[in-house]
Design a protein around this motif. Structure first.
Motif, short mmCIF file in Angstrom:
data_model
loop_
_atom_site.label_atom_id
_atom_site.label_comp_id
_atom_site.label_asym_id
_atom_site.label_seq_id
_atom_site.Cartn_x
_atom_site.Cartn_y
_atom_site.Cartn_z
N THR A 1 2.09 -8.15 -10.34
CA THR A 1 2.28 -6.53 -10.04
C THR A 1 3.29 -6.41 -8.72
O THR A 1 3.76 -5.62 -8.55
CB THR A 1 0.94 -6.08 -9.60
OG1 THR A 1 0.19 -6.34 -8.48
CG2 THR A 1 -0.07 -6.09 -11.03
N ARG A 2 3.16 -7.35 -7.79
CA ARG A 2 4.02 -7.52 -6.62
C ARG A 2 3.59 -6.24 -5.76
O ARG A 2 4.27 -6.20 -4.89
CB ARG A 2 5.43 -7.37 -7.05
CG ARG A 2 5.97 -8.53 -8.06
CD ARG A 2 7.40 -8.59 -8.02
NE ARG A 2 8.07 -9.34 -6.97
CZ ARG A 2 7.96 -10.56 -6.94
NH1 ARG A 2 7.16 -11.46 -7.56
NH2 ARG A 2 8.73 -11.28 -5.76
N ALA B 1 7.35 -8.19 8.07
CA ALA B 1 6.58 -8.32 6.89
C ALA B 1 5.16 -9.09 7.31
O ALA B 1 4.98 -9.60 8.51
CB ALA B 1 7.18 -9.21 5.96
N LEU B 2 4.24 -8.85 6.63
CA LEU B 2 2.73 -9.61 6.84
C LEU B 2 2.86 -10.62 6.01
O LEU B 2 3.23 -10.90 4.87
CB LEU B 2 1.77 -8.70 6.36
CG LEU B 2 1.51 -7.35 7.31
CD1 LEU B 2 0.60 -6.35 6.61
CD2 LEU B 2 0.78 -7.77 8.56
N ALA C 1 2.03 -2.45 0.42
CA ALA C 1 2.90 -3.50 0.41
C ALA C 1 3.40 -4.09 -0.74
O ALA C 1 2.70 -4.01 -1.74
CB ALA C 1 2.50 -4.78 1.30
N ARG C 2 4.62 -4.72 -0.89
CA ARG C 2 5.28 -5.18 -2.00
C ARG C 2 5.52 -6.74 -1.81
O ARG C 2 6.07 -7.16 -0.59
CB ARG C 2 6.46 -4.57 -2.40
CG ARG C 2 7.70 -4.57 -1.60
CD ARG C 2 9.08 -4.25 -2.34
NE ARG C 2 9.83 -4.01 -1.21
CZ ARG C 2 10.22 -2.78 -0.60
NH1 ARG C 2 9.61 -1.68 -1.02
NH2 ARG C 2 11.33 -2.56 0.34
N GLU D 1 6.14 -7.15 2.33
CA GLU D 1 6.96 -6.11 3.26
C GLU D 1 5.96 -4.87 3.01
O GLU D 1 5.86 -4.04 2.00
CB GLU D 1 8.32 -6.12 2.58
CG GLU D 1 9.10 -7.42 2.81
CD GLU D 1 10.25 -7.07 2.43
OE1 GLU D 1 10.81 -6.32 1.50
OE2 GLU D 1 11.30 -7.67 3.16
N PRO D 2 5.92 -4.12 4.08
CA PRO D 2 5.28 -2.76 4.29
C PRO D 2 6.02 -1.71 3.42
O PRO D 2 7.28 -1.69 3.65
CB PRO D 2 4.97 -2.35 5.65
CG PRO D 2 5.30 -3.60 6.30
CD PRO D 2 6.09 -4.33 5.67
N VAL D 3 5.75 -0.95 2.48
CA VAL D 3 6.26 0.19 1.88
C VAL D 3 5.87 1.55 2.41
O VAL D 3 6.69 2.53 2.94
CB VAL D 3 6.05 -0.05 0.43
CG1 VAL D 3 6.65 1.36 -0.03
CG2 VAL D 3 6.63 -1.10 -0.20
N ARG D 4 4.46 1.59 2.88
CA ARG D 4 3.90 2.49 3.53
C ARG D 4 2.68 1.97 4.58
O ARG D 4 1.92 1.41 4.24
CB ARG D 4 3.16 3.42 2.47
CG ARG D 4 2.69 4.64 2.67
CD ARG D 4 1.89 5.67 1.56
NE ARG D 4 1.59 6.78 2.26
CZ ARG D 4 0.38 7.56 1.65
NH1 ARG D 4 -0.37 6.88 0.93
NH2 ARG D 4 -0.12 8.57 2.11
N ILE D 5 2.67 2.89 5.44
CA ILE D 5 1.75 2.56 6.54
C ILE D 5 1.05 3.84 6.87
O ILE D 5 1.76 4.86 7.47
CB ILE D 5 2.40 1.87 7.57
CG1 ILE D 5 2.94 0.39 7.38
CG2 ILE D 5 1.00 1.51 8.68
CD1 ILE D 5 3.46 -0.20 8.56
#
Length: 150
Positions: free
Chosen positions: A66-67, A48-49, A84-85, A124-128
């Protein structure tokens, strides 16, 4: 720049960029859709970032509401875009534990030493997406639903 990187090479290049604790732009939006953008330094934890910002800032309020966030690293000729979320929020200072230590070691400063109350946000990345120039825009998605595609 070349426009024929494999998905595996794009993933490798992206992980290398993330490991350098990139600087870029973090976009969030309020629950009613009002956008907000800040410059940010992001520490990659391996999953995660990690960013830090004041706990009472519009960014903090938007992330809590909104997370969701988007982070842009690089430039149009070598871009990494991360959707990210919010996975975790933790106050800076003595109780920040591993997040505080990771951030301070990577960034060289401790938000707890700054005026005001700062918080850490683990995104946490969801899409990159990763692309070098417009020729790589097709097929630029290298992570979807939190899973690497290569």
């Amino acid at each position: 720049m070349t426009t024929d990187r494999t998905p595996q090479q794009r993933q490798s290049d992206t992980l290398s960029l993330l490991a350098t604790h990139g600087r870029g732009w973090l976009a969030t939006a309020s629950s009613d859709g009002r956008p907000h953008l800040i410059a940010v330094s992001a520490c990659w934890t391996g999953r995660a970032l990690l960013i830090a910002t004041r706990g009472d800032s519009p960014t903090a309020r938007n992330l809590e509401a909104t997370r969701a966030a988007r982070i842009a690293l690089g430039d149009p000729q070598d871009a990494v875009l991360v959707e990210a979320r919010l996975a975790e929020r933790r106050a800076s200072g003595p109780g920040s534990g591993d997040l505080g230590q990771a951030f301070s070691e990577a960034m060289g400063w401790d938000p707890a030493d700054e005026p005001g109350a700062w918080d850490y946000f683990l995104l946490e990345p969801v899409r990159i997406q990763a692309y070098r120039g417009y020729g790589e825009v097709p097929g630029s998605t290298i992570m979807r639903e939190g899973r690497w595609l290569a």
